[in-house]
Every structure is written in structure tokens, then in C-alpha cells.
Design a protein around this motif. Structure first.
Motif, PDB file in Angstrom:
ATOM      1  N   LYS A  87       8.584  16.137  -5.676  1.00 39.15           N
ATOM      2  CA  LYS A  87       7.647  17.245  -5.472  1.00 39.15           C
ATOM      3  C   LYS A  87       6.506  16.824  -4.560  1.00 39.15           C
ATOM      4  O   LYS A  87       6.024  17.617  -3.761  1.00 39.15           O
ATOM      5  N   GLU A  88       6.063  15.554  -4.702  1.00 38.31           N
ATOM      6  CA  GLU A  88       4.909  15.076  -3.929  1.00 38.31           C
ATOM      7  C   GLU A  88       4.891  13.552  -3.982  1.00 38.31           C
ATOM      8  O   GLU A  88       5.317  12.962  -4.970  1.00 38.31           O
ATOM      9  N   VAL A  89       4.395  12.949  -2.916  1.00 39.57           N
ATOM     10  CA  VAL A  89       4.186  11.501  -2.876  1.00 39.57           C
ATOM     11  C   VAL A  89       2.720  11.269  -2.529  1.00 39.57           C
ATOM     12  O   VAL A  89       2.192  11.867  -1.591  1.00 39.57           O
ATOM     13  N   ARG A  90       2.087  10.399  -3.314  1.00 38.86           N
ATOM     14  CA  ARG A  90       0.678  10.071  -3.091  1.00 38.86           C
ATOM     15  C   ARG A  90       0.520   8.575  -2.886  1.00 38.86           C
ATOM     16  O   ARG A  90       1.239   7.784  -3.491  1.00 38.86           O
ATOM     17  N   LEU A  91      -0.434   8.213  -2.059  1.00 40.34           N
ATOM     18  CA  LEU A  91      -0.841   6.818  -1.866  1.00 40.34           C
ATOM     19  C   LEU A  91      -2.107   6.571  -2.671  1.00 40.34           C
ATOM     20  O   LEU A  91      -2.973   7.455  -2.739  1.00 40.34           O
ATOM     21  N   ASP A  92      -2.246   5.378  -3.247  1.00 48.68           N
ATOM     22  CA  ASP A  92      -3.518   5.077  -3.897  1.00 48.68           C
ATOM     23  C   ASP A  92      -4.562   4.763  -2.836  1.00 48.68           C
ATOM     24  O   ASP A  92      -4.274   4.744  -1.634  1.00 48.68           O
ATOM     25  N   CYS A  93      -5.797   4.507  -3.275  1.00 44.34           N
ATOM     26  CA  CYS A  93      -6.940   4.394  -2.357  1.00 44.34           C
ATOM     27  C   CYS A  93      -6.799   3.292  -1.321  1.00 44.34           C
ATOM     28  O   CYS A  93      -7.283   3.439  -0.198  1.00 44.34           O
ATOM     29  N   ASP A  94      -6.147   2.181  -1.663  1.00 50.09           N
ATOM     30  CA  ASP A  94      -6.007   1.116  -0.670  1.00 50.09           C
ATOM     31  C   ASP A  94      -4.582   0.946  -0.161  1.00 50.09           C
ATOM     32  O   ASP A  94      -4.270  -0.013   0.528  1.00 50.09           O
TER      33      ASP A  94
END
Length: 137
Positions: A87-94
Motif C-alpha cells: 500500500k505504501e513504502v516509507r523511509l525513516d528519518c535517516d
């Protein structure tokens, strides 16, 4: 690049290729990917992706990982049928971890369990909190 992302306002957009080029891939070319059921938040599994697996996942919307034991791409569910519709792919902050929001079909774990995280540490013991495939309680 990730400093720019940290400081960016909501809605800001950056070219994917520029971001992929800045991911701090491990010496083996991998980044951790945590698969989570998109609607419940249930943590299903941790796997690894290289850039080819990530690109394939984004293009096909079917989870593809790098199998360290097989030494190749692993398309989740290609033999078991327990696929992950992305549904979605997210990257963490770093940029050193991915969150893959999926709709899991069947169990995520190779044991047939819904989640790979079925061993609970309680004091000086580990308690198994779900049955493997084919075992009923």
C-alpha cells in the motif's frame, strides 16, 4: 539529502532517484525493511531489501526482498501464495530503514503464523504466543 528531508515542510517533493542514491546501504547493499499490516499496524516481519528489490516493490506493488540465505531476490509469496500487496513504502528519518505497509494474504511467517514476532520474552522465559500452520489450540 536526508537533512533536506528532515527540514522540509509537509507536502515537499524530492526526486526518488536522488533519495535512493543517498540511502546508507549496508556494505552488502541492504537496508532493513519492516512489513506492517496497513490497516491494523500489526508488525508482520523484518526482511532486507537491496535497491533492485525496492525498485521492483515500488513498480509492482508486490513485496520483494533480498534473501540473504538464498543470495537473491525473494518475491514474498511466490511459492507459498502468502503475498504482500504493498500500500505504501516509507523511509525513516535517516534513510536506514524502510516501513512497508502491506495487505498480507495468509501468514507472513515461514511457519505459517500471521507474524514472525510470536516469541514473547517474559522475565527469564520465552513464551510462544501463536501456533504454527496446521496446529489448532
Amino acid at each position: 539529502m536526508f537533512l533536506k528531508l528532515e527540514q522540509a515542510e509537509a507536502g515537499s517533493r524530492f526526486p526518488l532517484d536522488d533519495v535512493l542514491a543517498q540511502i546508507p546501504w549496508s556494505p552488502q547493499g541492504l537496508v532493513a525493511a519492516v512489513a506492517v499490516q496497513h490497516d491494523s499496524g500489526e508488525v508482520l516481519m523484518l526482511a532486507w531489501m537491496n535497491q533492485a528489490a525496492l525498485v521492483e516493490t515500488l513498480q509492482t506493488r508486490q513485496a520483494c526482498y533480498w534473501s540473504r540465505s538464498r543470495g537473491g531476490l525473494w518475491r514474498k509469496g511466490e511459492t507459498s501464495g502468502n503475498v504482500q500487496h504493498v500500500k505504501e513504502v516509507r523511509l525513516d528519518c535517516d534513510g536506514d530503514a524502510l516501513l512497508v505497509l502491506v495487505d498480507q494474504v495468509g501468514g507472513a511467517c515461514h511457519t505459517g503464523r500471521r507474524s514472525c514476532f510470536y516469541n514473547v520474552i517474559e522475565g527469564d522465559q520465552v513464551v510462544v504466543n501463536s501456533n504454527p500452520k496446521g496446529v489448532r489450540s
